[in-house]
Design a protein around this motif. Structure first.
Motif, PDB file in Angstrom:
ATOM      1  N   ALA A  48     -38.615 -54.378 -30.598  1.00  0.00           N
ATOM      2  CA  ALA A  48     -37.829 -53.872 -29.463  1.00  0.00           C
ATOM      3  C   ALA A  48     -36.419 -53.582 -29.959  1.00  0.00           C
ATOM      4  CB  ALA A  48     -37.798 -54.912 -28.350  1.00  0.00           C
ATOM      5  N   THR A  49     -35.992 -52.343 -29.844  1.00  0.00           N
ATOM      6  CA  THR A  49     -34.727 -51.931 -30.472  1.00  0.00           C
ATOM      7  C   THR A  49     -33.499 -52.136 -29.583  1.00  0.00           C
ATOM      8  OG1 THR A  49     -35.111 -49.658 -29.724  1.00  0.00           O
ATOM      9  CG2 THR A  49     -35.866 -50.248 -31.943  1.00  0.00           C
ATOM     10  N   ILE A  50     -33.619 -51.860 -28.292  1.00  0.00           N
ATOM     11  CA  ILE A  50     -32.434 -51.858 -27.425  1.00  0.00           C
ATOM     12  C   ILE A  50     -31.760 -53.231 -27.364  1.00  0.00           C
ATOM     13  CG2 ILE A  50     -31.636 -51.527 -25.054  1.00  0.00           C
ATOM     14  CD1 ILE A  50     -33.690 -49.259 -24.811  1.00  0.00           C
ATOM     15  N   GLU A  53     -29.959 -53.800 -30.675  1.00  0.00           N
ATOM     16  CA  GLU A  53     -28.709 -53.043 -30.796  1.00  0.00           C
ATOM     17  C   GLU A  53     -27.586 -53.749 -30.047  1.00  0.00           C
ATOM     18  OE1 GLU A  53     -29.751 -49.269 -29.195  1.00  0.00           O
ATOM     19  OE2 GLU A  53     -30.524 -48.463 -31.090  1.00  0.00           O
ATOM     20  N   ALA A  54     -27.889 -54.236 -28.848  1.00  0.00           N
ATOM     21  CA  ALA A  54     -26.887 -54.926 -28.049  1.00  0.00           C
ATOM     22  C   ALA A  54     -26.462 -56.234 -28.710  1.00  0.00           C
ATOM     23  CB  ALA A  54     -27.440 -55.198 -26.655  1.00  0.00           C
ATOM     24  N   PHE A  55     -27.420 -56.951 -29.271  1.00  0.00           N
ATOM     25  CA  PHE A  55     -27.120 -58.223 -29.927  1.00  0.00           C
ATOM     26  C   PHE A  55     -26.143 -58.019 -31.083  1.00  0.00           C
ATOM     27  CE2 PHE A  55     -27.993 -61.349 -33.264  1.00  0.00           C
ATOM     28  CZ  PHE A  55     -27.969 -62.544 -32.575  1.00  0.00           C
ATOM     29  N   GLY A  99     -24.934 -47.660 -30.094  1.00  0.00           N
ATOM     30  CA  GLY A  99     -26.143 -48.187 -29.487  1.00  0.00           C
ATOM     31  C   GLY A  99     -25.925 -49.602 -28.976  1.00  0.00           C
ATOM     32  N   GLY A 100     -26.324 -49.849 -27.761  1.00  0.00           N
ATOM     33  CA  GLY A 100     -26.193 -51.169 -27.168  1.00  0.00           C
ATOM     34  C   GLY A 100     -25.026 -51.318 -26.229  1.00  0.00           C
ATOM     35  N   ALA A 101     -24.045 -50.389 -26.283  1.00  0.00           N
ATOM     36  CA  ALA A 101     -22.851 -50.521 -25.445  1.00  0.00           C
ATOM     37  C   ALA A 101     -23.201 -50.431 -23.958  1.00  0.00           C
ATOM     38  CB  ALA A 101     -21.827 -49.463 -25.822  1.00  0.00           C
TER      39      ALA A 101
END
Length: 534
Positions: A48-50, A53-55, A99-101
């Motif tokens: 799981a990418t999203i 990215e946030a982490f 990514g993740g913002a």
């Protein structure tokens, strides 16, 4: 079969399917000109990418927060949460191209509005957690982390309909750690004793069959067998075994492994009714790691909350086996605490002494907190708990699902991928994939080779296959002759000469090859049988 090969196979039949798999991989790798196909492993080949990215983006924010407090060469301070919510939103705005913002901004809105958590407190907890500069405090789970994971479990394990009350959580190093801790604490607290009966729903993840007879526990296993011909559900006669008061606990994987089928509402209700009436003292351990692959899934913990200990792992759904993220969940109102309080005086006195060094009220220590203490041999309780960066990652995975409850985009993608591979497997065998109902997760597939043999070549051929070959001969020759490694279903207490195929760890095209290899090998047996009769 040659006698020598049959003797060798007999020696390996006593091994765990996971140890046998290593032998099969060795057999497959002897053919260097071919590429081994290994569908014996259960860990997925997706991530799981999203949330990741946030982490990783949040980690940069956390470092900024640390430098606000103290900034020296190669060194920063321990962050202060005051005002951190507003600073996070400002950070997200200034890093909008990263990514993740957007996820971080949406997550902040969710926890502050939907979960009604204090924004600064949440961001402060996550900042401290991701930096990992303190032991977990409290050691069982960080306080706001627990709120988020509780919301995730309510959505995914209870279909958004959790029972009344509060489920306490203990965050642990994956589902296997959860099971290890549970068996140990149930033993230490006199709830599972040598000679006690443990009912096990079969087929089941094979290590779970191997735990009860260990010298650590010396439990007597009672199979509660699912019926292959009834869609891997429990016949009434099997569930009736739970009425026996000598059965102290019932252990199941739901959806099952390897059939990959969730219990029907009818089966769940039978068990729930039983513990409300005849077996109020029955402890239920349910491992629900595959529940997210079934729409509308409801755990036994949802309808029998007083008796059920929930085990869940994030590993399969989010592709994070290496993160070791597991949860033990138990409702505050539970029969287990009552059973401990009702133990004989001498046993309670021993437990009082066991936990006296960590609390002024050892007799009132709840089972969930005993699990925490026992996980670190009690004396090291002050350093217990899952590492805080792992807890932070668990929060990001949880929020990824909670932010996607309207469209379920990720869930559809994960479920669609395993179904695509499932269909490819059957296409390779020259079959239309079975039209399964919504209870099937399809994470694994169990293929009963004897049933396939009867369908293709008749009962007489299958009788020869049974009489002249060891149950593991099919997976053995599949590896040796076709370079395909599958798990032996019999080792999971499934049908003899069945195979478990994981739809998780290979690309779709490989499953067509696996299906063809299964068909080709069965045809090879048929040729041998024909030659014998000629």
């Amino acid at each position: 079969m040659q006698d020598g090969q049959r003797d060798e196979e007999k020696r390996y039949e006593s091994l765990s399917p996971f140890e046998l798999k290593n032998k099969l991989a060795d057999l497959a790798q002897t053919h260097h000109e071919k590429l081994m196909i290994n569908a014996g492993r259960g860990n997925p080949n997706w991530i799981a990418t999203i949330p990741r990215e946030a982490f990783f983006l949040f980690g940069q924010f956390a470092l900024r927060e640390a430098h606000r407090v103290m900034s020296r060469p190669g060194m920063a301070g321990s962050p202060d949460g005051a005002g951190s919510g507003a600073r996070l939103l400002s950070f997200c705005e200034s890093h909008g191209d990263r990514g993740g913002a957007q996820f971080l901004a949406d997550a902040y809105a969710y926890v502050t509005k939907t979960l009604a958590l204090d924004g600064d407190a949440f961001v402060g907890e996550m900042t401290d957690a991701i930096l990992g500069d303190h032991y977990p405090t409290p050691d069982r789970v960080l306080p706001l982390t627990e709120k988020v994971v509780q919301a995730y479990l309510a959505e995914t394990m209870f279909d958004g309909r959790p029972p009344a009350g509060t489920m306490d959580l203990f965050l642990v190093e994956g589902g296997t750690a959860a099971i290890s801790y549970l068996f140990n604490t149930l033993k230490e607290n006199g709830l599972l004793n040598p000679g006690d009966k443990l009912a096990i729903a079969t087929p089941i993840f094979s290590p779970y069959l191997e735990i009860p007879p260990l010298a650590d526990y010396e439990l007597v296993s009672v199979d509660v067998a699912m019926d292959e011909d009834a869609g891997w559900q429990f016949p009434d006669a099997e569930l009736a075994k739970l009425r026996d008061p000598a059965v102290k606990a019932f252990f199941l994987v739901n959806p099952s492994n390897p059939p990959s089928v969730s219990l029907t509402e009818a089966s769940l209700q039978v068990i729930a009714d039983l513990v409300r009436t005849e077996r109020k003292d029955l402890i239920i351990l349910t491992d629900d790691v595959y529940g997210t692959f079934v729409n509308g899934f409801r755990s036994l913990a949802a309808i029998a909350p007083r008796n059920t200990i929930l085990v869940y792992s994030f590993s399969k759904y989010f592709g994070c086996t290496g993160w070791r993220l597991g949860v033990i969940g138990l409702y505050q109102d539970n029969v287990i605490d009552e059973m401990i309080a009702a133990l004989p005086t001498d046993r309670r006195r021993g437990l009082h002494n066991r936990y006296a060094s960590i609390t002024t009220d050892p007799d009132g220590l709840k089972i969930i907190d005993r699990l925490v203490a026992d996980s670190r041999a009690v004396a090291l309780n002050h350093t217990a708990g899952l590492s805080t960066p792992q807890q932070a990652m668990m929060v990001f995975f949880s929020l990824a699902e909670l932010l996607d409850t309207e469209f379920h985009l990720y869930k559809k993608e994960a479920q669609g991928l395993v179904k695509e591979r499932y269909d490819a497997l059957y296409a390779g065998m020259g079959l239309k994939s079975p039209d399964l109902d919504a209870s099937y997760a399809r994470y694994y597939t169990t293929i009963d080779i004897h049933k396939l043999a009867v369908e293709r070549y008749g009962a007489e051929f299958d009788a020869w296959l049974r009489d002249d070959h060891e149950p593991i001969d099919f997976v053995w020759r599949l590896a040796e002759d076709k370079d395909v490694v599958l798990m032996d279903g019999g080792g999971f207490a499934g049908p003899n000469m069945s195979v478990r195929v994981s739809q998780a760890n290979l690309d779709t095209g490989e499953y067509v090859k696996i299906g063809k290899a299964i068909s080709e090998l069965l045809a090879d047996y048929k040729k041998e049988w024909d030659a014998r009769r000629a």
